[in-house]
Design a protein around this motif. Sequence first.
Motif, PDB file in Angstrom:
ATOM      1  N   UNK A 142       3.410   1.208  -8.628  1.00  0.00           N
ATOM      2  CA  UNK A 142       4.431   1.770  -7.780  1.00  0.00           C
ATOM      3  C   UNK A 142       5.267   2.815  -8.501  1.00  0.00           C
ATOM      4  N   UNK A 143       5.136   2.889  -9.807  1.00  0.00           N
ATOM      5  CA  UNK A 143       6.011   3.785 -10.541  1.00  0.00           C
ATOM      6  C   UNK A 143       7.405   3.181 -10.609  1.00  0.00           C
ATOM      7  N   UNK A 159      -7.287   7.671   1.299  1.00  0.00           N
ATOM      8  CA  UNK A 159      -5.955   8.177   1.014  1.00  0.00           C
ATOM      9  C   UNK A 159      -4.869   7.113   0.936  1.00  0.00           C
ATOM     10  N   UNK A 160      -5.252   5.856   0.753  1.00  0.00           N
ATOM     11  CA  UNK A 160      -4.260   4.795   0.651  1.00  0.00           C
ATOM     12  C   UNK A 160      -4.456   4.065  -0.666  1.00  0.00           C
ATOM     13  N   UNK A 184       0.842  -1.191   0.000  1.00  0.00           N
ATOM     14  CA  UNK A 184       0.000   0.000   0.000  1.00  0.00           C
ATOM     15  C   UNK A 184       0.874   1.237   0.000  1.00  0.00           C
ATOM     16  N   UNK A 185       0.290   2.332  -0.437  1.00  0.00           N
ATOM     17  CA  UNK A 185       1.040   3.565  -0.494  1.00  0.00           C
ATOM     18  C   UNK A 185       0.087   4.717  -0.261  1.00  0.00           C
ATOM     19  N   UNK A 220       5.417  -0.998   6.646  1.00  0.00           N
ATOM     20  CA  UNK A 220       6.751  -1.038   6.098  1.00  0.00           C
ATOM     21  C   UNK A 220       6.770  -0.275   4.781  1.00  0.00           C
ATOM     22  N   UNK A 221       5.625  -0.290   4.128  1.00  0.00           N
ATOM     23  CA  UNK A 221       5.598   0.223   2.777  1.00  0.00           C
ATOM     24  C   UNK A 221       4.883   1.555   2.644  1.00  0.00           C
ATOM     25  N   UNK A 222       4.114   1.906   3.660  1.00  0.00           N
ATOM     26  CA  UNK A 222       3.514   3.234   3.544  1.00  0.00           C
ATOM     27  C   UNK A 222       4.636   4.262   3.528  1.00  0.00           C
ATOM     28  N   UNK A 223       5.679   3.947   4.226  1.00  0.00           N
ATOM     29  CA  UNK A 223       6.861   4.794   4.255  1.00  0.00           C
ATOM     30  C   UNK A 223       6.500   6.217   4.635  1.00  0.00           C
ATOM     31  N   UNK A 224       7.506   7.052   4.585  1.00  0.00           N
ATOM     32  CA  UNK A 224       7.185   8.410   5.005  1.00  0.00           C
ATOM     33  C   UNK A 224       6.894   9.302   3.829  1.00  0.00           C
TER      34      UNK A 224
END
Lengths: 781, 781
Positions: free
Chosen positions: A680-681, A160-161, A44-45, B777-781
């Motif tokens: 993810x780009x 927002x994720x 997730x991002x 871990x992947x949301x990252x900052x």
Amino acid sequence: MLSNHFQNGVETVRHAWSRIPNSEESQFVDDAVGLVRKSDGSSVESLDYEVIENFAYREEQARRGKLYVSYLLVVKWLFALLIGIGTGLAAVFINLSVENFAGWKFSLTFSIIQKSYIAGFLLYALINLVLVFSSVYIVTQFAPAAAGSGIPEIKGYLNGVDIHGILLLRTLIGKIFGSIGSVGGGLALGKEGPLVHTGACIASLLGQGGSTKYHINSRWFQVFRSDRDRRDLVTCGCAAGVAAAFRAPVGGVLFALEEVTSWWRSQLMWRVFFTSAIVAVVVRTAMGWCKNGNCGHFGSGGFIIWDISDGQEDYSFAELLPMAIIGVIGGLLGALFNQLTLYISSWRRNHLHKKGSRIIEACLVSLLTSIISFCLPLLRECSPCPESDPTSGIECPRPPGMYGNYVNFFCSSDKEYNDLATIFFNTQDDAIRNLFSAKTIHEYSSQSLLTFLVMFYTLAVLTFGTAVPAGQFVPGIMIGSTYGRLVGMFVVKYYKKLNIEEGTYALLGAASFLGGSMRMTVSLCVIMVEITNNLKLLPLIMLVLLISKAVGDAFNEGLYEEQARLRGIPLLESRPKYEMRNMTAREACGSGRVISLPRVVKVSDVVSILRSNKHNGFPVIDHTRSGESLVIGLVLRSHLLVILQSKVDFQHSPLPSDPRGGDRSIRHDSHEFAKPVSSKGICIDDIHLSPDDLEMYIDLAPFLNPSPYIVPEDMSLTKVYNLFRQLGLRHLFVVPRPSRVLGLITRKDLMIEDTENVNTLELQSTSAFELEDLGFECVQE
Amino acid sequence: MLSNHFQNGVETVRHAWSRIPNSEESQFVDDAVGLVRKSDGSSVESLDYEVIENFAYREEQARRGKLYVSYLLVVKWLFALLIGIGTGLAAVFINLSVENFAGWKFSLTFSIIQKSYIAGFLLYALINLVLVFSSVYIVTQFAPAAAGSGIPEIKGYLNGVDIHGILLLRTLIGKIFGSIGSVGGGLALGKEGPLVHTGACIASLLGQGGSTKYHINSRWFQVFRSDRDRRDLVTCGCAAGVAAAFRAPVGGVLFALEEVTSWWRSQLMWRVFFTSAIVAVVVRTAMGWCKNGNCGHFGSGGFIIWDISDGQEDYSFAELLPMAIIGVIGGLLGALFNQLTLYISSWRRNHLHKKGSRIIEACLVSLLTSIISFCLPLLRECSPCPESDPTSGIECPRPPGMYGNYVNFFCSSDKEYNDLATIFFNTQDDAIRNLFSAKTIHEYSSQSLLTFLVMFYTLAVLTFGTAVPAGQFVPGIMIGSTYGRLVGMFVVKYYKKLNIEEGTYALLGAASFLGGSMRMTVSLCVIMVEITNNLKLLPLIMLVLLISKAVGDAFNEGLYEEQARLRGIPLLESRPKYEMRNMTAREACGSGRVISLPRVVKVSDVVSILRSNKHNGFPVIDHTRSGESLVIGLVLRSHLLVILQSKVDFQHSPLPSDPRGGDRSIRHDSHEFAKPVSSKGICIDDIHLSPDDLEMYIDLAPFLNPSPYIVPEDMSLTKVYNLFRQLGLRHLFVVPRPSRVLGLITRKDLMIEDTENVNTLELQSTSAFELEDLGFECVQE
């Protein structure tokens, strides 16, 4: 022969599939329940709803005039129209297919059981198995993100994720065909959740102009490249999906609204409403066309409108007690359902799916469902038909090949019906219609309903989390209406009044279970009213929902929140936690060191910083001539990667270039920095730089967001939370207290008159006077 | 004798009124159309939805445990319940009174015109005049803020502007009795807008615990003292008002939502929904009680539900064209209505009301209305009754003393009816019911409808802005349904189909006019569906609304926005202006010097600063030991005034006292700083300080808001606007760029697990694992 034919079909599909562009999703590996995890572990991002006001953006804004705003408006409404039409058509297609598969299945089975019940069962089970297999095969092999209902993921997206993979073309296709298989195959799940996901996919793909390779128009790309615009589109799609699934346009708008209240705007509401209306029109048109018999088994069914306008119109106060009891039962059973599905999903993830046995599992569930739904009614004795009432138009037993109440199944006499088969050995839509039906008092025995409740509840829990597209609305309505009708039967018996309809109680039961499980409020209420087409029951539905939600909330969170949590989707609730009142911003961001970049940075430094950590945003610090340091903005990892990849911005000098002059500005268009949705780009490891490149410098000034939102270090976390969530931010700078205040902005400063509106010029002169005279003098600062 | 009696009544009322506490509103002077201007010239003031985190607040928070949160929750729901009951009862009272006055008026007139039409007219006009006079007298003498619909003011309140006087007890009383008089007196206005205002007043007064003097419970005061909590209550009240006015609970929620989208939260939505449901139940109970004949003339009427479920169920595509035409007409007539009322209101304000002739004006309008509504039908020839259809249950002419179609008025034969009288010489509710009615094709001649349309439109424009409580919903529905029915008549004639009902077109006309005038979208659509109890027309209503709103928007703003502008209520739209993209925060706050205060300030300096300007917020600057300046917060004018008045915080030393130690903190409770709603609070000129006092010092540290939101100076105004409006701020500091970044806050930092929920402990351990494993871990900052 059949299996051969099927094999060929699968090959064809696989072949066709291979031509669908999938560069962006090649990294996916299949994981647990509807979860897609990338091979590098990230899944997730965060999305960024903030406008990145870098030079490229500002120049683009400067180039664009008033005309562009109108163009944008037209495109937005056009997209709303297209999303509505697309989602409506998808819904029609899914419903048509499901109804035809299911209708064909039941009519074939019914014609065979006239001769042999065993052969009938085998055929029935086989058809179900094939349909479910096709669904689980499509999902596991091609579109892992299409498993499950998709609502938690969409909820996450709107919160927002970005969960990689959820809004891709292959997910859309997998969702559509997968849900045809799983619903047609008679599993204890519905097609409504997947339709919401489908709507969101359609919206997102339209916003991208198709998939990544086949875009329709490059201009459109530029328009909807930001996360912000995409979010608007996905909201439209989400509402369209609900509107299509339930034929509930207002419910759709409210559903989208209730899930995404953090950033709702009035204009968007109206556009979303428009989309929903379009869906309603498309669906209505298609159904009108189908009424002429063009659609096979797709007759009156398919789209759920369980019209109970014949039912009870009024209620007495004495009935409020049993209704409240229904609410309590709904809350308890709903909370239990959430908890059980949570345990099962988590158990599945930890034990079962590591062995890669998802297809077998789904097939076993399908077999079990077939056995229960076919064999249980066999064990049930048939009841004699009630005295027929010609005015009600209900025949007993129902004529063969028709849908309706009073199914004659394994009965010795022609004038008998099997009440368990009426609800169990039937499509779910028809079963619900039968449960809701008015003027059929005493149709069901409490024994049958209890059996059905227990078995179906178990099946629904077991089915939840298999690797097929699966909605929880229809199973929820089934479960709820069963115990609702049970309560209704007792009320009829106890209160001995004539105007009580068991169907009304079934409806309230359905509302209570959904409320107890999903914990939606206003939208669920409106959806229930819209699908039953009876406004008069609104206060009762409200009452039941209030109780069931309150009871459920005492135990656990809503179904979607629980599932989102299980899948690692970090949803920000609308309300800050109570503990945050006593925390400051400084405490929240912890002891982790912030990695800052200087304005002009060496390429090798950038590379090593990007490799050494996983941060996505870096503050950029510059120094004034007097040597004071100054935060000049935030640069995103993804933007740095674009710069590194294109290399055109590398310079030999370690001195800043003049950002306003020269040709710097035209090297990048703002859309180059836009990240494709659900992917993810590029990654730092994908970029190859020569040793010469590494010795060069980059001036970051043109690429950074010069004004990210900032908070002083000792602001309470409650206020920080509100800011972060209300504006949909991704990064927020915590800074020291400022040394001085340059100005105060108040309401007055933001009331800028739009001087170009010629047609209201006369008005303006009036109002300007008024504002000065009455308003502003006193609003003060 | 009657007039004597009336005079006595007025005296009694005036006497009773004088005992109502009015200390807070003694400064009001009567001004123009519903506008209350204070004697010092100020009339509106910004609300502050930001939490002022000063020491008093923080200590209060620290003292309060988890239990307090539960207590707060219970109180909030209790208030929602009380608001629902209160608004429901108020609505029932208003409707009962209006229906009884009007019913009595019409039955008396009808009995007299059997003998003499002139005597009948005189009586009719006199009754109307007396009712209108009572209304305008109450409003002008006692409750000037009760004039008009009140919706622009409530909209303003929810947008963040407090208009003094709108939420007082006397306004509530004036609104209730005023609208009984104005609606009962037959003016071309409705009671729906005033009911919304009534609901808001009830909510606000409840939140204050009654009026300022007679509070119920001082604990409750503390709970709802902030603008934030009051806003929530007023939102509930606003929704309750709509729900009561239209018996449309969902519409009420959506209305509140559409008007106040800037800060909506899910939990509030559910509470608002609950309030609306309570209103529905209260109204339903009262109506059930009235059905037994306890309520005089209040029979089926009163609460508008124009049930058109008998009407047309389906529509063909060919009908979409005339429906679109209705939309266009609605947009044009609605925009014209807005413009005309704007001119008239502004003309009235500038010319008429300066002579203080508001009472005479209202009486003249009442006379004119009486003359037109009585005499125009006299000029119209009667039509013979159509062949009666016993199944429809409609009699022609209607029996005396009943309500319904086919009024026999000034007809020569018994078997005739006067179609103009059917709509004109009738209560508005009955007229609308007649216009909407199905199975009455050819009841009206186009000539009558056109006459009515022109005359009523003129009356509605003229009546708008008289000093009585006046809603625009019912007149809008009247106007719209008239031309809608006209179009419907042409469609019936032209399309020659049997299943077209003129009543359906009347409904669409009503929707179109309201859409064209008020420009509401989703809420209006839902309200129309709820008041007609027919869900199937939803797509058609949507279509008509889309068109009429778009057409109307091409000309001017919505009715409420225009009126708010005219009254100097500075509403912040949901969308920033396009020009703001190219402006920075620094530019917006202009060249006005910011007046800062030092941390420890001399009393005489405070007084002179407060006297010399009208700012409401002052930054407070302190200096560190190294001499660097530091902004330590914002202090509000109103807080400074409280400090000056109480004097307990004065100190002799010019050095800061230790804010954390000592007895400083207990000197003030946070509720002392709360400003009573709808009033200005104290004024600097009210405070008398001795020369000794002026020589003392105040340490501002405990009273300031230490962390107001800040923006860097070069942030674009669009972003500033979003921040300001989304969070409902009053002051925003524009500061220089920070010199360093102390931390970055991301989604991860805000996901704080609520560790005290014991019953989900098991779940937590699972989810904690999942979050770490998959999500973060992947949301990252």
